[in-house]
Write a protein that holds these residues in place. Structure first.
Motif, PDB file in Angstrom:
ATOM      1  N   PHE A   1       0.835  -1.201   0.000  1.00 34.85           N
ATOM      2  CA  PHE A   1       0.000   0.000   0.000  1.00 34.85           C
ATOM      3  C   PHE A   1       0.871   1.254   0.000  1.00 34.85           C
ATOM      4  O   PHE A   1       0.572   2.240  -0.697  1.00 34.85           O
ATOM      5  CB  PHE A   1      -0.925  -0.012   1.221  1.00 34.85           C
ATOM      6  CG  PHE A   1      -1.766   1.229   1.363  1.00 34.85           C
ATOM      7  CD1 PHE A   1      -2.823   1.473   0.499  1.00 34.85           C
ATOM      8  CD2 PHE A   1      -1.503   2.150   2.365  1.00 34.85           C
ATOM      9  CE1 PHE A   1      -3.598   2.614   0.621  1.00 34.85           C
ATOM     10  CE2 PHE A   1      -2.266   3.295   2.503  1.00 34.85           C
ATOM     11  CZ  PHE A   1      -3.311   3.531   1.634  1.00 34.85           C
ATOM     12  N   ILE A   2       1.965   1.227   0.770  1.00 36.66           N
ATOM     13  CA  ILE A   2       2.909   2.353   0.813  1.00 36.66           C
ATOM     14  C   ILE A   2       3.489   2.612  -0.572  1.00 36.66           C
ATOM     15  O   ILE A   2       3.556   3.758  -1.038  1.00 36.66           O
ATOM     16  CB  ILE A   2       4.042   2.067   1.822  1.00 36.66           C
ATOM     17  CG1 ILE A   2       3.500   2.118   3.247  1.00 36.66           C
ATOM     18  CG2 ILE A   2       5.193   3.052   1.650  1.00 36.66           C
ATOM     19  CD1 ILE A   2       4.504   1.672   4.287  1.00 36.66           C
TER      20      ILE A   2
ATOM     21  N   ALA B   1       8.294  11.396  -1.079  1.00 37.77           N
ATOM     22  CA  ALA B   1       7.425  10.307  -1.527  1.00 37.77           C
ATOM     23  C   ALA B   1       8.242   9.169  -2.137  1.00 37.77           C
ATOM     24  O   ALA B   1       7.955   7.985  -1.916  1.00 37.77           O
ATOM     25  CB  ALA B   1       6.402  10.829  -2.543  1.00 37.77           C
ATOM     26  N   PHE B   2       9.265   9.525  -2.917  1.00 33.56           N
ATOM     27  CA  PHE B   2      10.134   8.505  -3.512  1.00 33.56           C
ATOM     28  C   PHE B   2      10.876   7.727  -2.434  1.00 33.56           C
ATOM     29  O   PHE B   2      11.034   6.511  -2.521  1.00 33.56           O
ATOM     30  CB  PHE B   2      11.117   9.172  -4.461  1.00 33.56           C
ATOM     31  CG  PHE B   2      12.011   8.204  -5.203  1.00 33.56           C
ATOM     32  CD1 PHE B   2      11.465   7.241  -6.041  1.00 33.56           C
ATOM     33  CD2 PHE B   2      13.383   8.246  -5.047  1.00 33.56           C
ATOM     34  CE1 PHE B   2      12.281   6.339  -6.725  1.00 33.56           C
ATOM     35  CE2 PHE B   2      14.206   7.355  -5.723  1.00 33.56           C
ATOM     36  CZ  PHE B   2      13.652   6.396  -6.559  1.00 33.56           C
ATOM     37  N   LEU B   3      11.315   8.424  -1.383  1.00 28.78           N
ATOM     38  CA  LEU B   3      11.996   7.758  -0.266  1.00 28.78           C
ATOM     39  C   LEU B   3      11.046   6.819   0.462  1.00 28.78           C
ATOM     40  O   LEU B   3      11.429   5.712   0.856  1.00 28.78           O
ATOM     41  CB  LEU B   3      12.550   8.810   0.701  1.00 28.78           C
ATOM     42  CG  LEU B   3      13.775   9.576   0.218  1.00 28.78           C
ATOM     43  CD1 LEU B   3      14.036  10.793   1.105  1.00 28.78           C
ATOM     44  CD2 LEU B   3      14.990   8.674   0.201  1.00 28.78           C
ATOM     45  N   ASP B   4       9.802   7.260   0.651  1.00 30.55           N
ATOM     46  CA  ASP B   4       8.814   6.389   1.296  1.00 30.55           C
ATOM     47  C   ASP B   4       8.540   5.156   0.445  1.00 30.55           C
ATOM     48  O   ASP B   4       8.357   4.044   0.963  1.00 30.55           O
ATOM     49  CB  ASP B   4       7.512   7.157   1.545  1.00 30.55           C
ATOM     50  CG  ASP B   4       7.652   8.170   2.678  1.00 30.55           C
ATOM     51  OD1 ASP B   4       8.487   7.939   3.573  1.00 30.55           O
ATOM     52  OD2 ASP B   4       6.933   9.186   2.658  1.00 30.55           O
ATOM     53  N   LEU B   5       8.491   5.346  -0.877  1.00 29.73           N
ATOM     54  CA  LEU B   5       8.301   4.215  -1.784  1.00 29.73           C
ATOM     55  C   LEU B   5       9.455   3.217  -1.664  1.00 29.73           C
ATOM     56  O   LEU B   5       9.239   2.003  -1.557  1.00 29.73           O
ATOM     57  CB  LEU B   5       8.176   4.729  -3.216  1.00 29.73           C
ATOM     58  CG  LEU B   5       7.861   3.716  -4.322  1.00 29.73           C
ATOM     59  CD1 LEU B   5       7.074   4.396  -5.436  1.00 29.73           C
ATOM     60  CD2 LEU B   5       9.130   3.117  -4.923  1.00 29.73           C
ATOM     61  N   LEU B   6      10.685   3.729  -1.663  1.00 26.42           N
ATOM     62  CA  LEU B   6      11.852   2.858  -1.513  1.00 26.42           C
ATOM     63  C   LEU B   6      11.874   2.180  -0.144  1.00 26.42           C
ATOM     64  O   LEU B   6      12.324   1.037  -0.012  1.00 26.42           O
ATOM     65  CB  LEU B   6      13.132   3.655  -1.722  1.00 26.42           C
ATOM     66  CG  LEU B   6      13.404   4.149  -3.142  1.00 26.42           C
ATOM     67  CD1 LEU B   6      14.754   4.870  -3.196  1.00 26.42           C
ATOM     68  CD2 LEU B   6      13.399   2.994  -4.139  1.00 26.42           C
ATOM     69  N   SER B   7      11.380   2.895   0.870  1.00 25.45           N
ATOM     70  CA  SER B   7      11.309   2.300   2.203  1.00 25.45           C
ATOM     71  C   SER B   7      10.375   1.095   2.201  1.00 25.45           C
ATOM     72  O   SER B   7      10.674   0.066   2.808  1.00 25.45           O
ATOM     73  CB  SER B   7      10.828   3.338   3.224  1.00 25.45           C
ATOM     74  OG  SER B   7      11.752   4.392   3.352  1.00 25.45           O
ATOM     75  N   GLY B   8       9.245   1.221   1.504  1.00 24.63           N
ATOM     76  CA  GLY B   8       8.318   0.089   1.409  1.00 24.63           C
ATOM     77  C   GLY B   8       8.975  -1.108   0.746  1.00 24.63           C
ATOM     78  O   GLY B   8       8.829  -2.252   1.213  1.00 24.63           O
ATOM     79  N   ILE B   9       9.718  -0.867  -0.339  1.00 24.09           N
ATOM     80  CA  ILE B   9      10.432  -1.954  -1.011  1.00 24.09           C
ATOM     81  C   ILE B   9      11.494  -2.548  -0.093  1.00 24.09           C
ATOM     82  O   ILE B   9      11.665  -3.770  -0.009  1.00 24.09           O
ATOM     83  CB  ILE B   9      11.083  -1.437  -2.311  1.00 24.09           C
ATOM     84  CG1 ILE B   9      10.005  -0.976  -3.294  1.00 24.09           C
ATOM     85  CG2 ILE B   9      11.957  -2.515  -2.955  1.00 24.09           C
ATOM     86  CD1 ILE B   9      10.566  -0.329  -4.550  1.00 24.09           C
TER      87      ILE B   9
ATOM     88  N   GLY C   1      21.535  -1.709   5.631  1.00 18.70           N
ATOM     89  CA  GLY C   1      21.950  -0.351   5.281  1.00 18.70           C
ATOM     90  C   GLY C   1      20.944   0.390   4.434  1.00 18.70           C
ATOM     91  O   GLY C   1      20.883   1.623   4.482  1.00 18.70           O
ATOM     92  N   SER C   2      20.142  -0.348   3.653  1.00 21.06           N
ATOM     93  CA  SER C   2      19.149   0.310   2.806  1.00 21.06           C
ATOM     94  C   SER C   2      18.141   1.089   3.640  1.00 21.06           C
ATOM     95  O   SER C   2      17.689   2.167   3.242  1.00 21.06           O
ATOM     96  CB  SER C   2      18.434  -0.731   1.935  1.00 21.06           C
ATOM     97  OG  SER C   2      17.767  -1.699   2.741  1.00 21.06           O
ATOM     98  N   VAL C   3      17.789   0.544   4.813  1.00 22.92           N
ATOM     99  CA  VAL C   3      16.865   1.251   5.700  1.00 22.92           C
ATOM    100  C   VAL C   3      17.517   2.518   6.241  1.00 22.92           C
ATOM    101  O   VAL C   3      16.886   3.579   6.328  1.00 22.92           O
ATOM    102  CB  VAL C   3      16.422   0.332   6.859  1.00 22.92           C
ATOM    103  CG1 VAL C   3      15.496   1.084   7.817  1.00 22.92           C
ATOM    104  CG2 VAL C   3      15.716  -0.910   6.322  1.00 22.92           C
ATOM    105  N   PHE C   4      18.799   2.442   6.598  1.00 24.39           N
ATOM    106  CA  PHE C   4      19.512   3.606   7.111  1.00 24.39           C
ATOM    107  C   PHE C   4      19.664   4.678   6.032  1.00 24.39           C
ATOM    108  O   PHE C   4      19.595   5.874   6.332  1.00 24.39           O
ATOM    109  CB  PHE C   4      20.890   3.190   7.645  1.00 24.39           C
ATOM    110  CG  PHE C   4      20.875   2.740   9.081  1.00 24.39           C
ATOM    111  CD1 PHE C   4      21.237   3.600  10.097  1.00 24.39           C
ATOM    112  CD2 PHE C   4      20.470   1.456   9.404  1.00 24.39           C
ATOM    113  CE1 PHE C   4      21.220   3.191  11.423  1.00 24.39           C
ATOM    114  CE2 PHE C   4      20.445   1.036  10.720  1.00 24.39           C
ATOM    115  CZ  PHE C   4      20.817   1.901  11.739  1.00 24.39           C
ATOM    116  N   VAL C   5      19.888   4.260   4.805  1.00 24.74           N
ATOM    117  CA  VAL C   5      20.000   5.221   3.704  1.00 24.74           C
ATOM    118  C   VAL C   5      18.681   5.978   3.528  1.00 24.74           C
ATOM    119  O   VAL C   5      18.666   7.213   3.406  1.00 24.74           O
ATOM    120  CB  VAL C   5      20.401   4.518   2.398  1.00 24.74           C
ATOM    121  CG1 VAL C   5      20.274   5.471   1.206  1.00 24.74           C
ATOM    122  CG2 VAL C   5      21.823   3.987   2.483  1.00 24.74           C
ATOM    123  N   ALA C   6      17.567   5.237   3.517  1.00 22.34           N
ATOM    124  CA  ALA C   6      16.257   5.873   3.356  1.00 22.34           C
ATOM    125  C   ALA C   6      15.954   6.803   4.523  1.00 22.34           C
ATOM    126  O   ALA C   6      15.431   7.911   4.334  1.00 22.34           O
ATOM    127  CB  ALA C   6      15.168   4.805   3.226  1.00 22.34           C
TER     128      ALA C   6
END
Length: 360
Positions: free
Chosen positions: A54-55, A84-92, A118-123
């Motif tokens: 959904f995110i 919004a793009f960061l939130d989208l990447l966070s969902g992925i 690290g992907s979570v920390f980057v986002a």
């Protein structure tokens, strides 16, 4: 190249390819039993993945709205689009984290594990820095009392690019050496291969940035209040600055709510990381309940598009035009979009505000 540097490089490559290293760290921090007892994707994981889908969908719609609406092609909305793009990447990232957790954790090399976490920390880092960029942009805009920043578009993209470079640098620090490999006594319980000093550094950095953002918004509030008093004393009929100020206040309210939501959702997780830094390994049981605090942080990515929808009429109207049901009619014979546009204006103004193909 000095022989010592060569030997260190060989040692590092050996360590990063050691398949059993991740298991050793999980065993030392007491997280091994949780992973070993993992029995597959649970009901809560399925719900978590559904929320992440959904995110991804709603933030993709926000990006599409900004891209297709020409009047949103301005610095402030580019910053919102970046969030919004960061939130989208966070969902992925969250979905990937779930699918590669459990028994799959021990199939990962240390390098792969660092990339996963690290992907979570980057986002997160990019989100915090983007919020700072928005606060600075709003501050400069309110000083000039204009609806949008008069800055160049290239400058906004340059700032966004710098945000990403900084975020990527901070997120890759553990894989570059700031970790607790061969120093298990300094390992984080929540993130077993991360050094506690790195966790402390991130918490301190994020807290400092958020305090700076709050200070900027306090200053913005003072400016807005002062401007409002000046308008009340020197107000002219149909004053254009009054209308401009109203729009500026609406957009300011939106970003302040976004910031408040971010702080509310992420503060419990920051507190958990702070407890992790000061607590001896295996002594604080609350550290083994991380997923519930992470779930609250994930909700932040789902709430931001809803905040845009409910607090900004122009974003809401443009967003609704992308929906298949936008052409449905209400009992009064008008479409959803027409009802939205007429809510605060008469029908003639609505006709003037209808899209002509160039802007919404």
């Amino acid at each position: 190249v000095p022989p010592t540097a060569v030997s260190l490089l060989i040692h590092w490559r050996k360590v990063m390819n050691e398949s059993d290293l991740v298991r050793k760290h999980y065993n030392f921090t007491g997280r091994l039993k949780d992973v070993v007892n993992w029995s597959g994707i649970s009901t809560s994981d399925v719900l978590f993945i559904a929320v992440c889908c959904f995110i991804i969908l709603e933030n993709a719609m926000v990006l599409l709205t900004i891209w297709r609406t020409k009047k949103f092609h301005k610095p402030m909305f580019y910053f919102i689009g970046n969030l919004a793009f960061l939130d989208l990447l966070s969902g992925i990232s969250y979905i990937t984290n779930i699918l590669l957790s459990g028994s799959y954790t021990f199939k990962l090399t240390p390098t792969e594990w660092f990339v996963r976490e690290g992907s979570v920390f980057v986002a997160l880092t990019a989100s915090v820095i983007s919020l700072l960029a928005i606060a600075v942009e709003r501050y400069l805009t309110m000083i000039k009392m204009q609806l949008q920043s008069s800055g160049k578009t290239w400058r906004a993209f340059l700032i966004i690019g710098i945000c990403w470079v900084i975020a990527a640098f901070f997120g890759s620090m553990p894989i570059m050496g700031w970790n607790c490999i061969d120093r298990m006594s300094s390992c984080s319980t929540v993130l077993p291969l991360y050094h506690k000093t790195y966790i402390l550094f991130c918490i301190s950095l994020f807290t400092l940035i958020l305090m700076t953002i709050v200070a900027l918004y306090i200053r913005i509030y003072v400016i807005v209040q002062s401007h409002g008093r000046n308008l009340a004393v020197n107000k002219a009929p149909n004053d254009h600055s009054d209308k401009l100020s109203e729009k500026s206040h609406a957009l300011l309210r939106t970003v302040i709510i976004v910031l408040s939501c971010f702080i509310t959702c992420w503060t419990p997780l920051f507190i958990i990381f702070a407890v992790d830094v000061v607590c001896d390994t295996g002594k604080c049981q609350i550290l083994y309940e991380l997923k519930w605090f992470l779930a609250l942080a994930v909700l932040n990515s789902a709430m931001n598009p809803l905040i845009y929808m409910f607090t900004s009429k122009q974003i809401r109207s443009a967003f609704l035009r992308l929906l298949p049901c936008a052409s449905w009619t209400w009992p009064n014979g008008k479409s959803m979009i027409a009802n939205e546009l007429i809510s605060k204006s008469d029908s003639s103004q609505c006709q003037k505000d209808k899209p002509d193909g160039n802007e919404s």
